[in-house]
Design a protein around this motif. Sequence first.
Motif, PDB file in Angstrom:
ATOM      1  N   THR A  63      59.139  24.277  29.234  1.00  0.00           N
ATOM      2  CA  THR A  63      58.235  25.010  28.360  1.00  0.00           C
ATOM      3  C   THR A  63      57.072  24.134  27.915  1.00  0.00           C
ATOM      4  N   LEU A  64      57.350  22.872  27.625  1.00  0.00           N
ATOM      5  CA  LEU A  64      56.291  21.946  27.234  1.00  0.00           C
ATOM      6  C   LEU A  64      55.257  21.809  28.347  1.00  0.00           C
ATOM      7  N   VAL A  65      55.700  21.637  29.575  1.00  0.00           N
ATOM      8  CA  VAL A  65      54.773  21.494  30.699  1.00  0.00           C
ATOM      9  C   VAL A  65      53.981  22.788  30.903  1.00  0.00           C
ATOM     10  N   GLY A  66      54.650  23.933  30.815  1.00  0.00           N
ATOM     11  CA  GLY A  66      53.947  25.213  30.943  1.00  0.00           C
ATOM     12  C   GLY A  66      52.920  25.412  29.842  1.00  0.00           C
ATOM     13  N   ALA A  67      53.264  25.024  28.621  1.00  0.00           N
ATOM     14  CA  ALA A  67      52.334  25.164  27.497  1.00  0.00           C
ATOM     15  C   ALA A  67      51.145  24.213  27.632  1.00  0.00           C
ATOM     16  N   VAL A  68      51.380  23.011  28.132  1.00  0.00           N
ATOM     17  CA  VAL A  68      50.269  22.078  28.363  1.00  0.00           C
ATOM     18  C   VAL A  68      49.324  22.653  29.419  1.00  0.00           C
ATOM     19  N   ALA A  69      49.891  23.247  30.464  1.00  0.00           N
ATOM     20  CA  ALA A  69      49.048  23.875  31.488  1.00  0.00           C
ATOM     21  C   ALA A  69      48.231  25.020  30.893  1.00  0.00           C
ATOM     22  N   VAL A  70      48.844  25.817  30.034  1.00  0.00           N
ATOM     23  CA  VAL A  70      48.111  26.894  29.354  1.00  0.00           C
ATOM     24  C   VAL A  70      47.014  26.296  28.479  1.00  0.00           C
ATOM     25  N   GLY A  71      47.311  25.205  27.790  1.00  0.00           N
ATOM     26  CA  GLY A  71      46.318  24.560  26.930  1.00  0.00           C
ATOM     27  C   GLY A  71      45.109  24.058  27.708  1.00  0.00           C
ATOM     28  N   PHE A  72      45.365  23.376  28.826  1.00  0.00           N
ATOM     29  CA  PHE A  72      44.250  22.877  29.643  1.00  0.00           C
ATOM     30  C   PHE A  72      43.439  24.026  30.237  1.00  0.00           C
ATOM     31  N   LEU A  73      44.130  25.052  30.740  1.00  0.00           N
ATOM     32  CA  LEU A  73      43.424  26.205  31.291  1.00  0.00           C
ATOM     33  C   LEU A  73      42.617  26.919  30.207  1.00  0.00           C
ATOM     34  N   SER A  74      43.156  26.979  29.002  1.00  0.00           N
ATOM     35  CA  SER A  74      42.441  27.626  27.888  1.00  0.00           C
ATOM     36  C   SER A  74      41.146  26.897  27.567  1.00  0.00           C
ATOM     37  N   ILE A  75      41.200  25.571  27.566  1.00  0.00           N
ATOM     38  CA  ILE A  75      39.982  24.796  27.310  1.00  0.00           C
ATOM     39  C   ILE A  75      38.949  25.042  28.407  1.00  0.00           C
ATOM     40  N   TYR A  76      39.397  25.029  29.650  1.00  0.00           N
ATOM     41  CA  TYR A  76      38.477  25.268  30.763  1.00  0.00           C
ATOM     42  C   TYR A  76      37.835  26.651  30.663  1.00  0.00           C
ATOM     43  N   LEU A  77      38.674  27.679  30.459  1.00  0.00           N
ATOM     44  CA  LEU A  77      38.140  29.041  30.383  1.00  0.00           C
ATOM     45  C   LEU A  77      37.263  29.243  29.159  1.00  0.00           C
ATOM     46  N   ALA A  78      37.603  28.597  28.053  1.00  0.00           N
ATOM     47  CA  ALA A  78      36.792  28.720  26.845  1.00  0.00           C
ATOM     48  C   ALA A  78      35.395  28.149  27.067  1.00  0.00           C
ATOM     49  N   ARG A  79      35.320  27.016  27.728  1.00  0.00           N
ATOM     50  CA  ARG A  79      34.005  26.424  28.012  1.00  0.00           C
ATOM     51  C   ARG A  79      33.239  27.248  29.035  1.00  0.00           C
ATOM     52  N   ARG A  80      33.945  27.798  29.998  1.00  0.00           N
ATOM     53  CA  ARG A  80      33.276  28.594  31.029  1.00  0.00           C
ATOM     54  C   ARG A  80      32.680  29.885  30.455  1.00  0.00           C
ATOM     55  N   TYR A  81      33.439  30.540  29.571  1.00  0.00           N
ATOM     56  CA  TYR A  81      32.988  31.818  29.013  1.00  0.00           C
ATOM     57  C   TYR A  81      32.352  31.686  27.633  1.00  0.00           C
ATOM     58  N   ALA A  82      32.301  30.479  27.086  1.00  0.00           N
ATOM     59  CA  ALA A  82      31.712  30.204  25.769  1.00  0.00           C
ATOM     60  C   ALA A  82      32.374  31.046  24.672  1.00  0.00           C
ATOM     61  N   VAL A  83      33.699  30.992  24.648  1.00  0.00           N
ATOM     62  CA  VAL A  83      34.496  31.691  23.644  1.00  0.00           C
ATOM     63  C   VAL A  83      35.539  30.710  23.106  1.00  0.00           C
ATOM     64  N   PRO A  84      36.211  31.028  22.000  1.00  0.00           N
ATOM     65  CA  PRO A  84      37.264  30.134  21.496  1.00  0.00           C
ATOM     66  C   PRO A  84      38.449  30.027  22.466  1.00  0.00           C
ATOM     67  N   ALA A  85      38.993  28.841  22.574  1.00  0.00           N
ATOM     68  CA  ALA A  85      40.128  28.607  23.473  1.00  0.00           C
ATOM     69  C   ALA A  85      41.376  29.353  23.015  1.00  0.00           C
ATOM     70  N   SER A  86      41.462  29.657  21.743  1.00  0.00           N
ATOM     71  CA  SER A  86      42.651  30.328  21.230  1.00  0.00           C
ATOM     72  C   SER A  86      42.853  31.716  21.845  1.00  0.00           C
ATOM     73  N   ILE A  87      41.796  32.328  22.327  1.00  0.00           N
ATOM     74  CA  ILE A  87      41.927  33.635  22.985  1.00  0.00           C
ATOM     75  C   ILE A  87      42.872  33.512  24.167  1.00  0.00           C
ATOM     76  N   PHE A  88      42.679  32.504  24.980  1.00  0.00           N
ATOM     77  CA  PHE A  88      43.501  32.320  26.174  1.00  0.00           C
ATOM     78  C   PHE A  88      44.822  31.630  25.849  1.00  0.00           C
TER      79      PHE A  88
END
Length: 159
Positions: A63-88
């Motif tokens: 679960t920790l590894v899956g959550a870290v992957a979600v966290g990194f993907l959230s940061i990437y998508l947040a920067r790409r779409y210019a929205v808060p990372a918490s959405i993802f």
Amino acid sequence: MNPVELLNLSLQDTLWSGVAALGFAILFNVPKRLLIGCFVAGALGHSLRTVLNTSGASIEFSTLVGAVAVGFLSIYLARRYAVPASIFAVTGAIPLVPGVFAYQTIIGILNATAVSSEASVQYFAEAGINGVRTALILSSIAFGIAAPTLLFRRADPAV
């Protein structure tokens, strides 16, 4: 289990965990243009957890590894779409929530109250183990999502 069955189960797991994340994204009124990112975040996190867990890793570490992957993907998508990372991050973490362990904790406590005192010790022990596992999994989700954000936070020039 042969490789074809394993691949089939992995694809089903990916699909349904993405659908769960997508459903919560719709429930939270996420804009339509961001829904695919929410789907991918949920599918990636849960699929990674499932692969690690079936390969012998503990559910807490997986679960920790899956959550870290979600966290990194959230940061990437947040920067790409210019929205808060918490959405993802929030919608992607929904499929990682340990519903079975929380359910077993409550059922163990309820069973312990319904039987004699000798038998209740076993139920309380099982409920305690499941409760600790639930807490560890929830902590893994929180730390996994927060760690990438804390590592890659942009410095605010106004501070």
